[in-house]
Design an enzyme around this catalytic site. Sequence first.
Site, PDB file in Angstrom:
ATOM      1  N   ARG A  54       0.851  -1.198   0.000  1.00  0.00           N
ATOM      2  CA  ARG A  54       0.000   0.000   0.000  1.00  0.00           C
ATOM      3  C   ARG A  54       0.882   1.241   0.000  1.00  0.00           C
ATOM      4  O   ARG A  54       2.096   1.144   0.134  1.00  0.00           O
ATOM      5  CB  ARG A  54      -0.946  -0.002   1.207  1.00  0.00           C
ATOM      6  N   GLN A 196      -2.191   2.585   9.811  1.00  0.00           N
ATOM      7  CA  GLN A 196      -0.912   2.715   9.105  1.00  0.00           C
ATOM      8  C   GLN A 196       0.092   3.527   9.932  1.00  0.00           C
ATOM      9  O   GLN A 196       1.300   3.331   9.800  1.00  0.00           O
ATOM     10  CB  GLN A 196      -1.119   3.409   7.749  1.00  0.00           C
ATOM     11  N   ASP A 237      -2.169  10.863  -2.340  1.00  0.00           N
ATOM     12  CA  ASP A 237      -2.487   9.760  -3.257  1.00  0.00           C
ATOM     13  C   ASP A 237      -2.841  10.249  -4.652  1.00  0.00           C
ATOM     14  O   ASP A 237      -2.705   9.531  -5.631  1.00  0.00           O
ATOM     15  CB  ASP A 237      -3.626   8.910  -2.694  1.00  0.00           C
TER      16      ASP A 237
END
Length: 338
Positions: A54, A196, A237
């Site tokens: 990821r 995360q 992102d």
Amino acid sequence: MKLQGSTMPDFNSIEFVNDSLKLVNQTLLPFEEEYIVTDSYERIADAIRRLEVRGAPAIGVAAAYGVALAFKNSAKDDVLFKKVYTTLAETRPTAVNLFFALDRMKKIYENLSGNNVYEELLGEAKKIHNEDIEMCDAMAKNGLEIFKEKSVVLTHCNTGALATGGAGTALAVIKYAYENGMVEFVYADETRPLLQGSRLTAFELEKAGIPFSINVDSAAAFIIKNKKVNLIITGADRIAANGDSANKIGTYSLAVLAKHHGIPFYIAAPSSTIDKSCPTGEEIVIEERSKREVTEIKGVPVTKDSYNVFAPAFDVTPAELIAGIITEEKLFKFPYKF
Ligand code: MRU
């Protein structure tokens, strides 16, 4: 000032070895360092979907290798290429690095110069990977100018070596600044629901020897007010042409907090994260994840499965709340023109 420090990753989260892709399984960190070794593009697609790999740049690099590996034992085959492209493209919608990498692989496939499809595709995947390493290196160095004094930094989600093919985005900036004496302490948001921050950023900060603590996301305002946070820095992102930036859910509220408290909010991202075809943040597709990622923690229910859940994985921070966007090229300032 004589610059020092390394912008190299502390470990390799993505490696291409013996004609296979080797990925550290990020869902098991920080407790287990277990690796997925595969030459199956379907397994790579699964790894992206499950967040075993990821972070926007890392997803792009893994997908590029996935395309190449699909042709390890195959000649040119347009039906196969389409299937591979679609399977990988449908894994996650928000991080544009995935589509950046897939489109580069597509260009190579459509313009093959010889009969060795695998070698040509693999060459491009390795190029994408190497470019990512170089972009991380340049970003880390370009980021040093945002530190005006030895700083207390707050960050969100995971943006280090795990999230990229190289040393990272925001975390590489933090690490390089730390090695140059400009970071005193890092507050890492835990980053609900998949943690995360408390699992991966903490693991990376520990490896880098940077003093840090983890906190629940909702403690950010308290920390900024009471712990003399000098600046906030995150990754992204997808960055729209006007600078609106999608990043892990919770980033937008940090930028609002930064404004309220008069501290700068920065983003570090490679140019592969900038989507010039996307005019503003309004057009960015925001991934919604499974309700179970909220109602359960590691498979253990924390609330009733019958409850409705809204689980956006990302939010969009308006460009005007971003003090600067650090890329491998330079530090861009508002109003953004890439
Ligand atoms: O859902 P994830 O863990 O893939 O989200 C990752 C992030 O939001 C990162 O901050 C982003 O990819 C930039 S890091 C290189």
